[in-house]
Design a protein around this motif. Structure first.
Motif, PDB file in Angstrom:
ATOM      1  N   ILE A  14       0.856  -1.191   0.000  1.00 32.93           N
ATOM      2  CA  ILE A  14       0.000   0.000   0.000  1.00 32.93           C
ATOM      3  C   ILE A  14       0.884   1.230   0.000  1.00 32.93           C
ATOM      4  CG2 ILE A  14      -1.815   1.260   1.215  1.00 32.93           C
ATOM      5  CD1 ILE A  14      -2.567  -1.432   2.546  1.00 32.93           C
ATOM      6  N   THR A  15       0.752   2.070  -1.020  1.00 30.57           N
ATOM      7  CA  THR A  15       1.492   3.326  -1.044  1.00 30.57           C
ATOM      8  C   THR A  15       0.667   4.411  -0.354  1.00 30.57           C
ATOM      9  OG1 THR A  15       0.628   4.228  -3.141  1.00 30.57           O
ATOM     10  CG2 THR A  15       2.442   2.625  -3.274  1.00 30.57           C
ATOM     11  N   GLY A  16       1.348   5.454   0.089  1.00 27.98           N
ATOM     12  CA  GLY A  16       0.647   6.495   0.838  1.00 27.98           C
ATOM     13  C   GLY A  16       0.049   5.951   2.112  1.00 27.98           C
ATOM     14  N   ALA A  17       0.744   4.971   2.716  1.00 29.19           N
ATOM     15  CA  ALA A  17       0.170   4.202   3.816  1.00 29.19           C
ATOM     16  C   ALA A  17       0.352   4.836   5.180  1.00 29.19           C
ATOM     17  CB  ALA A  17       0.774   2.797   3.833  1.00 29.19           C
ATOM     18  N   SER A  18       1.042   5.964   5.256  1.00 28.83           N
ATOM     19  CA  SER A  18       1.375   6.508   6.576  1.00 28.83           C
ATOM     20  C   SER A  18       0.265   7.369   7.168  1.00 28.83           C
ATOM     21  CB  SER A  18       2.660   7.335   6.493  1.00 28.83           C
ATOM     22  OG  SER A  18       2.489   8.466   5.661  1.00 28.83           O
ATOM     23  N   ARG A  19      -0.753   7.702   6.368  1.00 27.31           N
ATOM     24  CA  ARG A  19      -1.838   8.533   6.906  1.00 27.31           C
ATOM     25  C   ARG A  19      -3.062   8.462   6.007  1.00 27.31           C
ATOM     26  NH1 ARG A  19       0.265  14.744   5.711  1.00 27.31           N
ATOM     27  NH2 ARG A  19       0.460  14.547   3.443  1.00 27.31           N
ATOM     28  N   GLY A  20      -4.138   9.052   6.485  1.00 33.94           N
ATOM     29  CA  GLY A  20      -5.345   9.205   5.673  1.00 33.94           C
ATOM     30  C   GLY A  20      -5.921   7.907   5.161  1.00 33.94           C
ATOM     31  N   ILE A  21      -6.320   7.929   3.889  1.00 34.90           N
ATOM     32  CA  ILE A  21      -6.965   6.778   3.265  1.00 34.90           C
ATOM     33  C   ILE A  21      -6.034   5.569   3.248  1.00 34.90           C
ATOM     34  CG2 ILE A  21      -7.797   5.890   1.048  1.00 34.90           C
ATOM     35  CD1 ILE A  21      -9.033   8.685   0.570  1.00 34.90           C
ATOM     36  N   GLY A  22      -4.767   5.772   2.916  1.00 37.44           N
ATOM     37  CA  GLY A  22      -3.821   4.660   2.867  1.00 37.44           C
ATOM     38  C   GLY A  22      -3.668   3.969   4.198  1.00 37.44           C
ATOM     39  N   LEU A  23      -3.622   4.745   5.276  1.00 35.06           N
ATOM     40  CA  LEU A  23      -3.489   4.160   6.610  1.00 35.06           C
ATOM     41  C   LEU A  23      -4.749   3.399   6.999  1.00 35.06           C
ATOM     42  CD1 LEU A  23      -1.962   3.736   9.228  1.00 35.06           C
ATOM     43  CD2 LEU A  23      -2.723   6.002   9.986  1.00 35.06           C
ATOM     44  N   SER A  24      -5.908   3.936   6.679  1.00 37.91           N
ATOM     45  CA  SER A  24      -7.157   3.239   7.002  1.00 37.91           C
ATOM     46  C   SER A  24      -7.277   1.923   6.248  1.00 37.91           C
ATOM     47  CB  SER A  24      -8.365   4.136   6.684  1.00 37.91           C
ATOM     48  OG  SER A  24      -8.471   5.173   7.630  1.00 37.91           O
ATOM     49  N   ILE A  25      -6.869   1.913   4.979  1.00 37.05           N
ATOM     50  CA  ILE A  25      -6.875   0.667   4.217  1.00 37.05           C
ATOM     51  C   ILE A  25      -5.894  -0.331   4.835  1.00 37.05           C
ATOM     52  CG2 ILE A  25      -6.316  -0.373   1.982  1.00 37.05           C
ATOM     53  CD1 ILE A  25      -7.356   2.190   0.663  1.00 37.05           C
ATOM     54  N   SER A  26      -4.740   0.163   5.249  1.00 36.70           N
ATOM     55  CA  SER A  26      -3.757  -0.709   5.890  1.00 36.70           C
ATOM     56  C   SER A  26      -4.333  -1.373   7.133  1.00 36.70           C
ATOM     57  CB  SER A  26      -2.506   0.095   6.265  1.00 36.70           C
ATOM     58  OG  SER A  26      -1.901   0.666   5.125  1.00 36.70           O
ATOM     59  N   ARG A  27      -4.975  -0.594   7.970  1.00 32.61           N
ATOM     60  CA  ARG A  27      -5.578  -1.152   9.192  1.00 32.61           C
ATOM     61  C   ARG A  27      -6.654  -2.186   8.858  1.00 32.61           C
ATOM     62  NH1 ARG A  27      -6.277   4.708  12.132  1.00 32.61           N
ATOM     63  NH2 ARG A  27      -4.262   4.795  13.206  1.00 32.61           N
ATOM     64  N   LYS A  28      -7.493  -1.866   7.883  1.00 34.34           N
ATOM     65  CA  LYS A  28      -8.575  -2.765   7.491  1.00 34.34           C
ATOM     66  C   LYS A  28      -8.015  -4.101   7.016  1.00 34.34           C
ATOM     67  CE  LYS A  28     -13.054  -3.241   6.323  1.00 34.34           C
ATOM     68  NZ  LYS A  28     -14.203  -2.969   7.217  1.00 34.34           N
ATOM     69  N   PHE A  29      -6.997  -4.043   6.169  1.00 39.55           N
ATOM     70  CA  PHE A  29      -6.424  -5.265   5.618  1.00 39.55           C
ATOM     71  C   PHE A  29      -5.646  -6.047   6.670  1.00 39.55           C
ATOM     72  CE2 PHE A  29      -6.235  -3.763   0.887  1.00 39.55           C
ATOM     73  CZ  PHE A  29      -7.615  -3.733   0.869  1.00 39.55           C
ATOM     74  N   ALA A  30      -4.976  -5.338   7.574  1.00 40.44           N
ATOM     75  CA  ALA A  30      -4.250  -6.021   8.643  1.00 40.44           C
ATOM     76  C   ALA A  30      -5.211  -6.775   9.554  1.00 40.44           C
ATOM     77  CB  ALA A  30      -3.427  -5.019   9.449  1.00 40.44           C
ATOM     78  N   HIS A  31      -6.341  -6.164   9.885  1.00 41.38           N
ATOM     79  CA  HIS A  31      -7.349  -6.843  10.709  1.00 41.38           C
ATOM     80  C   HIS A  31      -7.898  -8.083  10.007  1.00 41.38           C
ATOM     81  CE1 HIS A  31      -7.866  -4.463  14.331  1.00 41.38           C
ATOM     82  NE2 HIS A  31      -7.802  -3.351  13.622  1.00 41.38           N
ATOM     83  N   ALA A  32      -7.855  -8.088   8.666  1.00 42.01           N
ATOM     84  CA  ALA A  32      -8.365  -9.222   7.894  1.00 42.01           C
ATOM     85  C   ALA A  32      -7.306 -10.291   7.667  1.00 42.01           C
ATOM     86  CB  ALA A  32      -8.916  -8.735   6.551  1.00 42.01           C
ATOM     87  N   GLY A  33      -6.134 -10.130   8.298  1.00 36.91           N
ATOM     88  CA  GLY A  33      -5.127 -11.182   8.279  1.00 36.91           C
ATOM     89  C   GLY A  33      -4.026 -11.042   7.246  1.00 36.91           C
ATOM     90  N   ALA A  34      -3.990  -9.946   6.484  1.00 36.45           N
ATOM     91  CA  ALA A  34      -2.979  -9.784   5.448  1.00 36.45           C
ATOM     92  C   ALA A  34      -1.622  -9.423   6.037  1.00 36.45           C
ATOM     93  CB  ALA A  34      -3.408  -8.694   4.463  1.00 36.45           C
ATOM     94  N   SER A  35      -0.573  -9.736   5.291  1.00 35.07           N
ATOM     95  CA  SER A  35       0.765  -9.225   5.586  1.00 35.07           C
ATOM     96  C   SER A  35       0.986  -8.003   4.699  1.00 35.07           C
ATOM     97  CB  SER A  35       1.828 -10.288   5.287  1.00 35.07           C
ATOM     98  OG  SER A  35       1.672 -11.399   6.144  1.00 35.07           O
ATOM     99  N   LEU A  36       1.487  -6.921   5.285  1.00 31.57           N
ATOM    100  CA  LEU A  36       1.524  -5.642   4.582  1.00 31.57           C
ATOM    101  C   LEU A  36       2.939  -5.126   4.375  1.00 31.57           C
ATOM    102  CD1 LEU A  36      -1.342  -3.742   6.462  1.00 31.57           C
ATOM    103  CD2 LEU A  36      -1.526  -5.206   4.436  1.00 31.57           C
ATOM    104  N   ILE A  37       3.110  -4.449   3.237  1.00 33.04           N
ATOM    105  CA  ILE A  37       4.290  -3.626   2.989  1.00 33.04           C
ATOM    106  C   ILE A  37       3.781  -2.195   2.840  1.00 33.04           C
ATOM    107  CG2 ILE A  37       6.249  -3.156   1.491  1.00 33.04           C
ATOM    108  CD1 ILE A  37       6.074  -6.059   0.524  1.00 33.04           C
ATOM    109  N   LEU A  38       4.137  -1.350   3.796  1.00 38.10           N
ATOM    110  CA  LEU A  38       3.681   0.035   3.785  1.00 38.10           C
ATOM    111  C   LEU A  38       4.721   0.916   3.109  1.00 38.10           C
ATOM    112  CD1 LEU A  38       2.355   0.360   7.459  1.00 38.10           C
ATOM    113  CD2 LEU A  38       1.230  -0.661   5.462  1.00 38.10           C
TER     114      LEU A  38
END
Length: 245
Positions: A14-38
């Motif tokens: 996820i690019t732009g992952a440090s705030r705003g929409i990107g961060l919210s998507i990161s949290r959503k996907f992490a809660h769903a069990g994904a491994s993330l590269i921010l």
């Protein structure tokens, strides 16, 4: 994969992952069990975002400029395995009449918002096509389809993201790779927090729902696009009805 963790064993960048929409998507996907590269430009902001994710996931972050082709070469070489999902959320905005906008500002907006998305797609496609699976989500904007005074360069970049999405969806859909876009309207983020009171009031007046959206609502749409296997070339407009007026 379970219903509680529908993205288990998925690797998502996820690019732009440090705030705003990107961060919210990161949290959503992490809660769903994904491994993330921010991915974001600033390491301290990335570290803060990483610490805000739920515990238990295998997450990491990479600081860099998405508009730099060399950055994407390094990302591709360092992923270690095929990415299952790419979310191009990195973006910058600017408000001024075009004749008062500096050329370097225009170039920076196009480079980050459009070129960065094109390069990101290009970097992950070979692995996805080889595996005959993958999902790309590009964060565009309702200004890509609706006029907005003072946003010419931004609107042009986001219209380009829509064109990227549609053409790439047609190009790689038969290879099992899906490409979709989300077109947010006015969303409560750092970008909109600095709006002048008059501009905010006008935005709400033109939005039939009379409120701004939340980054979490955009994240919900991203989750839908990842899970719906027939979604390809879609443009999910989340603007409270703004584009309908």
């Amino acid at each position: 994969m379970t219903m509680a963790n529908p993205l288990s064993k998925k690797l998502i960048l996820i690019t732009g992952a440090s705030r705003g929409i990107g961060l919210s998507i990161s949290r959503k996907f992490a809660h769903a069990g994904a491994s993330l590269i921010l991915v974001s430009r600033t390491r301290p902001h990335l570290d803060a975002a990483l610490s805000a994710l739920p515990p238990g996931g295998e997450h990491r972050c990479i600081a860099g400029d998405v508009g730099d082709p060399q950055f994407w070469e390094e990302v591709r070489g360092g992923c270690g395995k095929k990415l299952d999902v790419l979310v191009n959320s990195a973006g910058i905005t600017h408000s001024s009449l075009l004749m008062a906008t500096k050329p370097e500002t225009i170039e920076d907006i196009i480079r980050t918002n459009l070129v960065g998305s094109v390069l990101g797609c290009r970097a992950v496609l070979r692995g996805m096509v080889r595996a005959r699976s993958g999902c790309i989500i590009n964060i565009s904007s309702v200004l890509g389809i609706k006029a907005g005074t003072g946003s010419v360069a931004y609107a042009a970049s986001k219209a380009g993201v829509i064109g990227l999405t549609r053409s790439l969806a047609a190009e790689v859909g038969s290879s099992g790779v899906r490409v979709n876009a989300i077109l947010p309207g006015y969303i409560e983020t750092d970008m909109t927090s600095g709006m002048a009171e008059g501009a905010r009031r006008e935005a709400l007046e033109f939005t039939p729902m009379r409120r701004m959206g939340t980054a979490e609502e955009v994240a919900d749409a991203a989750m839908f696009l990842v899970l719906n296997k027939f979604a390809n070339g879609s443009q999910v407009v989340l603007d409270g009805g703004l584009s309908a007026t």
